[in-house]
Structures are given as C-alpha cells and as structure tokens.
Write an enzyme that holds these catalytic residues in place. Structure first.
Site, short mmCIF file in Angstrom:
data_model
loop_
_atom_site.label_atom_id
_atom_site.label_comp_id
_atom_site.label_asym_id
_atom_site.label_seq_id
_atom_site.Cartn_x
_atom_site.Cartn_y
_atom_site.Cartn_z
CB CYS A 143 31.57 38.49 36.55
SG CYS A 143 31.01 39.89 37.57
CG HIS A 149 36.08 39.12 37.84
ND1 HIS A 149 35.78 38.99 36.50
CD2 HIS A 149 35.19 40.02 38.34
CE1 HIS A 149 34.77 39.79 36.19
NE2 HIS A 149 34.38 40.42 37.29
CD GLU A 193 38.05 36.95 34.83
OE1 GLU A 193 37.42 37.96 34.46
OE2 GLU A 193 37.76 36.31 35.85
#
Length: 232
Positions: A88, A176, A178
């Site tokens: 990001c 994102h 993650e």
C-alpha cells in the site's frame, strides 16, 4: 534471515507476512519510523525489508522527514540484490524511490475488491501460483505510475498499478494481501471512527463480505506472503 520491517502508522501490522516469516524462522527488526525509530543507513545488516502501509501519502516529507532516507535505503537494498516488499503506502514509496510518479487522491478503494494479474504477473515468481483474478482487501486513495523498467504485475478498474516488480525481488503491492479476515476485523475496530466517516455501511457489510470473499482472499494472501519470503 534478518528482515527489516518499517512501520509508518499506528495500528498497522504484518498480518500474513508475519506468518510466512515465522514459518521461515526469520528474525524481525521492527522500526516504528513514524514514532522516531532510526532507520539503518544501508542494507548491509539485513537480508530483506518490508515497508508497510499508512494513512499519510508518499510525498509527505515535511510531516515525515524520514521518508527520503527510506527511499535511499530501498535503493540500497536493490543495489545489493536484496528483497524489498512495499505494501500500500509502501508500494507508493517504492514507486517514488525508483522514478514513478505519485498521484495523490482520485483512486479510492475500500473493502474486498477484485484484482487481475497481467500476463507478466501470471508468470512472475511471486504470483504464478495464484488465480488470474481474485478478491483482496484494499484501503487506499492514492496511486502511482510505474517506475521506468518496472514489470507490471496486476491491475483493476480503479488503479492500473496494483503490483509491480523491479529487478529480481523489489515488489510494490498496492493491495493489502497481508490483511486476512482477522486483521481486517482488527482494523475495523481500531479505525472505526475513520471508517464510519467515509463508509458508514461498513459494520453491516463487514461480515457479509468477509464470508463471501475472505476465504479466497486469505488463501491468496498467504500464498503471496510465503512466495515472497522464499525469494529472500
């Protein structure tokens, strides 16, 4: 394996990248740069680096004066052929570090959104084992043009630059990956007021969208995290 992690904002975290690093037995050296933690001046003492997201933009040098040094550090990792992962804001900073143009605003996404791999993305070492199209969590307003020589890996209808690679293992990922459902729920609590101002229907959407898109997004995200760690 010693991995530098640069945190740029309170409440963010490694999520599934931490899982993959733990599986590999990595030592994490966390620097809260926005809180004043000093960054190393070179990549000599680390095998890889992760640059996390944040609410600021990639041109906010005045408010976050460590940013120019972080860009130089990323370039040193590249010069030493060491892996860097920017997520990001981290991807926007990597784009800037290597000559891309940052666009502030005009590219807003929030929630689970579809991303499509480009043809090079489908053959890329980090992405070759994930579907050509998949839902993944997004939370950003800004975007960027690809740095000169970067390999364009993923896109969608809101932000053409969703993922890129420079050299062997410098990866900028706008989405994102993650953020599994646990981390999304954590963010939804920690940043509830901020989210409510812009997405007042999120409490009603969260569990419905998590059920619809979360299982595939979580699986894709963990696969990406594990593959990036394998490239270190």
């Amino acid at each position: 394996m010693r991995v530098l992690v640069v945190q740029n904002f309170d409440g963010t975290g490694l999520g599934q990248v931490e899982t993959a690093l733990a599986e590999a037995g990595a030592e994490i050296d966390l620097r809260m740069a926005h809180r004043g933690d000093a960054l190393p001046t070179t990549a000599e003492s680390h095998d890889a680096a992760v640059i996390l997201g944040g609410g600021q933009n990639a041109l906010a040098d005045e408010e976050y004066p460590y940013i120019p040094g972080l860009l130089e550090l990323a370039r040193d990792f590249h010069a030493r052929d060491k892996a860097v992962l920017g997520i990001c804001l981290g991807s926007q900073l990597l784009a800037r570090a290597f000559g891309g143009r940052n666009q502030i605003g005009g590219s807003s996404e929030f929630g689970w959104c579809k991303v499509t791999l480009t043809e090079p993305g489908g053959a890329d070492p980090m992405l070759k084992d994930v579907p050509k199209e998949f839902p993944i969590f997004q939370w950003h307003d800004d975007t960027f043009s690809l740095p000169p020589g970067a390999v364009h890996l993923a896109r969608n209808g809101v932000a053409e630059s969703q993922a890129f690679r420079i050299g062997r293992a410098i990866y900028g990922i706008q989405f994102h990956f993650e953020a599994d459902r646990k981390l999304v729920r954590d963010w939804s609590t920690a940043f509830a007021a901020t989210i409510a101002n812009r997405h007042p229907d999120w409490p009603e959407r969260l569990e419905r969208d998590a059920a619809s898109h979360g299982p595939q997004a979580d699986a894709v995200g963990l696969a990406i995290a594990r593959t990036w760690v394998s490239l270190i």
